[in-house]
Design an enzyme around this catalytic site. Structure first.
Site, mmCIF file in Angstrom:
data_model
loop_
_atom_site.group_PDB
_atom_site.id
_atom_site.type_symbol
_atom_site.label_atom_id
_atom_site.label_comp_id
_atom_site.label_asym_id
_atom_site.label_seq_id
_atom_site.Cartn_x
_atom_site.Cartn_y
_atom_site.Cartn_z
ATOM 1 N N MET A 28 16.011 81.115 42.161
ATOM 2 C CA MET A 28 16.450 81.969 43.784
ATOM 3 C C MET A 28 16.750 80.717 44.376
ATOM 4 O O MET A 28 15.602 79.942 44.989
ATOM 5 C CB MET A 28 15.682 83.420 44.710
ATOM 6 C CG MET A 28 16.728 83.092 45.752
ATOM 7 S SD MET A 28 17.747 84.176 45.246
ATOM 8 C CE MET A 28 18.839 84.197 46.943
ATOM 9 N N ASP A 141 18.925 64.757 47.190
ATOM 10 C CA ASP A 141 17.785 65.472 46.961
ATOM 11 C C ASP A 141 17.485 66.161 45.868
ATOM 12 O O ASP A 141 16.393 66.438 45.104
ATOM 13 C CB ASP A 141 18.387 67.296 47.655
ATOM 14 C CG ASP A 141 17.668 67.795 47.613
ATOM 15 O OD1 ASP A 141 16.608 67.870 47.887
ATOM 16 O OD2 ASP A 141 17.846 69.158 47.585
#
Length: 365
Positions: A28, A141
């Site tokens: 998730m 990232d």
């Protein structure tokens, strides 16, 4: 019109075409749920990422459009590849990619890595970054959980949702703190592909040590921890700080001397530390590039200059400054999805060779 099946996973509705069965949750993220599934068409296991409410705001719409465009454009052995994409009846978007089984974060928390695996993983990260950077793209990232690995030690960089154009005036608050380059914290602007090299250096150090190198509790603590190892930033770096508040903070820190990397990493190979020191440099202008890193002595077992390709074309960022309503982004998204499917079966495309480069064999266990 494709037939859809509706499932509930972790309380989240998943609507997928009947092509995909045996869905199981695997992760998730901030912007969506990821499930593994069996692709009945190809017979392979895949990852399906649901983008939650992509058309709820212009910002989310643009972010999703950017990730889709990047996944379509970036075709390389060390970059996750898109095999399917669809919009469900509820207007959620689903990206389908290859399934690699685990990620570097899980590997690092399960056991120490042997030298040959650290070398091979680092080689593949830099090989992917050389290609990405040549396309005019900065990932922004990079962290262990965004680096996927399969049982053959094949490595692929994923999650390009935050990726941006290589632009000297970039702004924004990105990257998980532990892996964030100092120039992002110091200036909030004027950063480029070098931020990915810093993140890679942090990941490299974590592979060597088995724990994060700069585990800051907050932004201030993060920078302070960095100076404990690297010493006080050079004056010419301090002079680039745009924010007066940030400048005052940096000038208020006690003067620190650099700690020798051989002291910080007493068990590490000196050649590995030479490469690490070239990555973890305060000044992004003097930080080693991905291409230079690949040619470093530490990666000699895998380095092959004839098989470390660059992108054929620079990515088209013309949409990136657009301030458009959701409906316009939606039309553009549908157009990109239609274009993707009109290219034909992705496996046929791969057979014809659009994916760039072959990765060398993994080290023996």
């Amino acid at each position: 019109m494709a037939d859809f099946v509706k499932l509930s996973i972790f309380g989240t509705v998943f609507e997928v075409t009947t092509r995909y069965v045996d869905l199981q949750p695997v992760g998730m993220g901030a912007f969506g749920l990821v499930c593994s599934a069996k692709d009945q068409l190809s017979g392979t296991s895949v990852a399906i990422k649901k983008i939650m409410k992509p058309f709820s705001t212009p910002v989310l719409s643009k972010r999703t459009y950017r990730e889709l465009k990047l996944l379509k454009h970036l075709r390389h052995e060390n970059i996750i590849s898109l095999s399917d994409i669809f919009i469900s009846p509820l207007e959620d978007i689903y990206f389908v990619t290859e399934l690699l089984g685990t990620d570097l974060h899980r590997l690092l928390t399960s056991r120490p890595l042997e030298k040959q695996f650290i070398q091979y993983f680092l080689y593949q990260i830099l090989r992917g970054l050389k290609y990405v950077h040549s396309a005019g793209v900065v990932h922004r990232d990079l962290k262990p959980s965004n680096i996927l690995v399969n049982e053959n030690c094949d490595l692929k960089i994923c999650d390009f949702g935050l990726a941006r154009i290589q632009d000297p005036q970039m702004t924004g608050y990105v990257s998980t703190r532990y892996y964030r380059a100092p120039e992002i914290m110091l200036t909030w602007q004027k950063y480029d592909v070098a931020v990915d090299i810093w993140s890679t250096g942090c990941i490299f150090a974590e592979m060597l040590e088995g724990k994060p190198l700069f585990p800051g509790k907050d932004h201030v603590n993060q920078f302070s921890i960095i100076t404990e190892l690297l010493g006080t930033p050079p004056d010419d770096v301090i002079q680039t700080i745009a924010s007066e508040n940030t400048l005052r903070f940096v000038q208020s820190l006690p003067k620190r001397e650099k700690v020798p990397f051989s002291t910080k990493f007493p068990n590490a190979d000196p050649v590995s530390l030479d490469l690490l020191e070239k990555m973890l440099v305060f000044d992004p202008r003097t930080r080693i590039s991905a291409a230079e890193g690949l040619a470093h002595e530490y990666l000699a077992p895998y380095h092959d200059p004839t098989d470390e390709p660059v992108a054929a074309e620079v990515f088209d960022w013309s949409f990136n400054d657009a301030d458009l309503p959701v409906d316009t982004w939606k039309v553009m998204m549908y157009s990109e999805i239609l274009d993707f499917h009109n290219l034909g079966d992705i496996s046929q495309n791969e057979a014809e060779g659009p994916v760039t480069g072959e990765v060398p064999a993994a080290p023996a266990s």
